[in-house]
Scaffold this motif. Structure first.
Motif, short mmCIF file in Angstrom:
data_model
loop_
_atom_site.label_atom_id
_atom_site.label_comp_id
_atom_site.label_asym_id
_atom_site.label_seq_id
_atom_site.Cartn_x
_atom_site.Cartn_y
_atom_site.Cartn_z
N THR A 207 0.83 -1.20 0.00
CA THR A 207 0.00 0.00 0.00
C THR A 207 0.87 1.25 0.00
OG1 THR A 207 -1.88 -1.04 1.11
CG2 THR A 207 -1.66 1.33 1.37
N GLY A 208 1.87 1.27 0.87
CA GLY A 208 2.75 2.41 0.92
C GLY A 208 3.51 2.62 -0.39
N ARG A 209 3.82 1.54 -1.06
CA ARG A 209 4.63 1.62 -2.28
C ARG A 209 3.81 1.99 -3.51
NH1 ARG A 209 9.51 -1.08 -3.72
NH2 ARG A 209 10.27 -0.05 -5.60
N TYR A 210 2.57 1.47 -3.60
CA TYR A 210 1.85 1.56 -4.87
C TYR A 210 0.54 2.34 -4.85
CZ TYR A 210 5.17 -2.01 -6.33
OH TYR A 210 6.32 -2.69 -6.62
N SER A 211 0.00 2.70 -3.67
CA SER A 211 -1.31 3.35 -3.65
C SER A 211 -1.33 4.65 -4.44
CB SER A 211 -1.75 3.63 -2.21
OG SER A 211 -2.21 2.46 -1.59
N GLU A 212 -0.27 5.45 -4.28
CA GLU A 212 -0.25 6.73 -4.98
C GLU A 212 -0.22 6.54 -6.49
OE1 GLU A 212 2.04 11.01 -4.37
OE2 GLU A 212 2.85 9.18 -3.49
N ARG A 213 0.40 5.45 -6.93
CA ARG A 213 0.53 5.20 -8.36
C ARG A 213 -0.71 4.51 -8.93
NH1 ARG A 213 5.41 1.38 -9.72
NH2 ARG A 213 6.33 2.88 -8.25
N HIS A 214 -1.25 3.54 -8.20
CA HIS A 214 -2.34 2.72 -8.72
C HIS A 214 -3.72 3.24 -8.32
CE1 HIS A 214 0.01 -0.85 -10.21
NE2 HIS A 214 0.92 -0.22 -9.50
N GLY A 215 -3.80 4.03 -7.26
CA GLY A 215 -5.09 4.54 -6.82
C GLY A 215 -5.66 3.72 -5.68
N LEU A 216 -6.41 4.42 -4.80
CA LEU A 216 -6.94 3.79 -3.60
C LEU A 216 -7.91 2.67 -3.93
CD1 LEU A 216 -5.76 6.49 -2.50
CD2 LEU A 216 -7.70 6.57 -0.93
N GLU A 217 -8.84 2.95 -4.85
CA GLU A 217 -9.92 2.00 -5.11
C GLU A 217 -9.41 0.69 -5.69
OE1 GLU A 217 -10.10 5.24 -5.71
OE2 GLU A 217 -11.71 5.79 -4.31
N ARG A 218 -8.46 0.78 -6.60
CA ARG A 218 -7.90 -0.45 -7.19
C ARG A 218 -7.22 -1.30 -6.12
NH1 ARG A 218 -3.28 -0.83 -11.99
NH2 ARG A 218 -2.85 -3.04 -11.72
N MET A 219 -6.47 -0.65 -5.21
CA MET A 219 -5.79 -1.39 -4.15
C MET A 219 -6.81 -2.02 -3.19
SD MET A 219 -2.46 -1.10 -4.63
CE MET A 219 -1.68 -1.40 -3.04
N MET A 220 -7.91 -1.31 -2.92
CA MET A 220 -8.94 -1.87 -2.05
C MET A 220 -9.54 -3.14 -2.64
SD MET A 220 -11.08 1.46 -0.77
CE MET A 220 -12.39 0.40 -0.14
N VAL A 221 -9.89 -3.09 -3.91
CA VAL A 221 -10.52 -4.24 -4.57
C VAL A 221 -9.56 -5.42 -4.59
CG1 VAL A 221 -11.45 -5.11 -6.74
CG2 VAL A 221 -12.08 -2.82 -5.95
N GLU A 222 -8.30 -5.16 -4.94
CA GLU A 222 -7.32 -6.25 -4.96
C GLU A 222 -7.16 -6.86 -3.57
OE1 GLU A 222 -3.90 -4.35 -6.59
OE2 GLU A 222 -4.61 -4.50 -8.66
N GLY A 223 -7.19 -6.01 -2.55
CA GLY A 223 -7.01 -6.48 -1.19
C GLY A 223 -8.12 -7.41 -0.73
N VAL A 224 -9.38 -7.04 -1.00
CA VAL A 224 -10.48 -7.89 -0.53
C VAL A 224 -10.52 -9.21 -1.30
CG1 VAL A 224 -11.93 -6.04 0.38
CG2 VAL A 224 -12.10 -6.62 -2.04
N VAL A 225 -10.11 -9.20 -2.56
CA VAL A 225 -10.06 -10.46 -3.32
C VAL A 225 -8.99 -11.39 -2.74
CG1 VAL A 225 -9.50 -11.47 -5.56
CG2 VAL A 225 -10.98 -9.46 -5.44
N VAL A 226 -7.83 -10.83 -2.40
CA VAL A 226 -6.77 -11.64 -1.79
C VAL A 226 -7.23 -12.21 -0.45
CG1 VAL A 226 -4.47 -11.53 -0.74
CG2 VAL A 226 -4.87 -10.44 -2.95
N SER A 227 -7.93 -11.40 0.35
CA SER A 227 -8.43 -11.87 1.65
C SER A 227 -9.37 -13.06 1.48
CB SER A 227 -9.15 -10.75 2.40
OG SER A 227 -8.24 -9.76 2.82
N LEU A 228 -10.20 -13.00 0.45
CA LEU A 228 -11.16 -14.07 0.21
C LEU A 228 -10.46 -15.37 -0.19
CD1 LEU A 228 -14.32 -14.39 0.11
CD2 LEU A 228 -14.11 -14.18 -2.37
N ALA A 229 -9.32 -15.24 -0.88
CA ALA A 229 -8.62 -16.43 -1.36
C ALA A 229 -8.06 -17.27 -0.22
CB ALA A 229 -7.49 -16.02 -2.31
#
Length: 407
Positions: free
Chosen positions: A276-298
């Motif tokens: 999050t610290g490395r990529y949020s500014e580059r990729h955007g908050l919403e994209r990181m959120m969605v990727e995070g919840v998908v990983v949690s589900l896995a």
């Protein structure tokens, strides 16, 4: 314009030009509360024996602490919006030191529990460190800074139980609280040295602060972001609530073994926050959120598959569920930054309300998880509950992204 009065709407998004607080200071302030949760847990049997109280009574020192944390977060934010971040943080940490002293010198369970309740005031550092980050950084940069901050803060719950257990064995349980007091004092000193006042809009009336909550309450996007954070956390809290029973009863592990395997989950959380610290500014908050919840589900899904085919090793339980921590580390800082950014002039109130919802939903999930595992402590029912929490988190996250024009 007087710097102690609310900024007009067209000035509420101006860039911070003053000195920024040191990130290590924010980490120290934010880490006091989670360290106070974890450090004493291995000592609970020792405390019960020393104070002549039932173990269940001493265990209230954990649940009462969490309940007070959730309640205090509702008032910490508005108070900091009125009086500033620094006075509220210092007041909370001074109360924490008073509560810690009560625990150190307690001769009864009643005094010990009173000390634990007062210790919960340390949550001011955890809540307002997030608000301070949003005070001084723009939206995308705030998520990045929060990721690094939470990554550092996550060290406390990772190593807290191990340190607390060692202190208890070497010096007794009271020294664990002495160590907590020293840590809290260090946080106060660091704040006095390197923490500027960052609330430019302080000095508003209590009525205005109540209005801030009303405004937040009328923002569907805020509730979606907050509940997304809540159900993302619920997966993690449910694992904390049911995992020890599965570890002990079903897998036959000792408490120290559990602590070692739990490091997988804590490490996953730290890695997620680093990304999050490395990529949020580059990729955007919403994209990181969605990727995070998908990983949690896995995570729980993989564990269910492994146990269903007969692979019942502890690694098959703990390692996939490290993805829950990993996903939490990606989702939570971004959801927090997004929610607070909806109304920057009420960052304190937003941070407090979001934190209360997050801990409240997580606490309920941990209780439900404990009920689900029951006396047999079956891992698959627990993982199915984690899947349900993760699915709700995905639905709420997608709804939050769609509700926000920036999404």
């Amino acid at each position: 314009m007087n710097r102690h009065t609310p900024a007009p709407p067209d000035m509420q998004h101006d860039e911070w030009t003053g000195p920024r607080p040191a990130l290590v200071t924010l980490i120290l302030l934010a880490a006091v509360s989670p360290l106070a949760i974890n450090l004493f847990v291995p000592s609970m049997p020792s405390i019960a024996a020393d104070l002549g109280a039932p173990y269940a009574t001493v265990q209230l020192g954990l649940s009462l602490y969490l309940i007070m944390m959730a309640m205090l977060q509702l008032v910490i934010g508005p108070l900091s919006d009125i009086y500033g971040r620094r006075p509220v943080i210092y007041a909370g940490l001074v109360l924490f030191l008073i509560g810690t002293a009560l625990c150190v010198f307690s001769q009864s369970a009643t005094v010990f529990l009173a000390g634990r309740v007062i210790q919960s005031a340390s949550v001011t550092g955890m809540v307002l460190s997030r608000a301070i980050v949003r005070d001084v950084y723009p939206r995308e940069k705030a998520a990045s800074a929060m990721g690094y901050m939470v990554m550092g803060m996550a060290v406390a719950p990772m190593i807290g139980p191990a340190i607390g257990g060692q202190i208890d064995e070497l010096f007794g349980w009271r020294m664990s609280f002495v160590a907590l007091g020293l840590f809290g004092a260090a946080a106060i000193i660091a704040g006095m040295i390197s923490l500027p006042e960052t609330n430019r809009y302080r000095g508003t009336s209590l009525r205005a602060q109540v209005e801030s909550y009303r405004k937040l309450g009328r923002l569907p996007a805020f509730w979606l972001y907050a509940l997304s954070a809540g159900f993302t956390s619920a997966s993690f809290f449910a694992f904390l609530g049911g995992g020890p029973a599965v570890s002990s009863v079903y897998l036959g592990l000792s408490p120290s073994d559990y602590g070692l395997y739990f490091a997988f989950c804590a490490l996953g959380y730290s890695i997620g926050n680093f990304l999050t610290g490395r990529y949020s500014e580059r990729h955007g908050l919403e994209r990181m959120m969605v990727e995070g919840v998908v990983v949690s589900l896995a995570g729980p899904l993989i564990t269910i598959i492994l146990f269903s085919v007969g692979i019942e090793h502890p690694v098959a339980f703990f390692l996939p569920l490290a993805l829950v921590g990993f996903g939490n580390g990606m989702t939570l800082p971004n959801a927090t930054a997004a929610a607070i950014s909806l109304q920057p002039e009420s960052a304190g109130a937003a941070s407090g309300l979001l934190g209360a919802l997050q801990i409240g939903v997580g606490a309920v999930a941990s209780v439900i998880a404990g009920i689900i595992v029951g006396t047999d402590a079956q891992p698959i029912p627990l993982c199915l509950f984690l899947l349900a929490c993760g699915f709700l988190a995905i639905v709420l996250t997608l709804a939050a992204v769609r509700s926000n024009p920036r999404g």
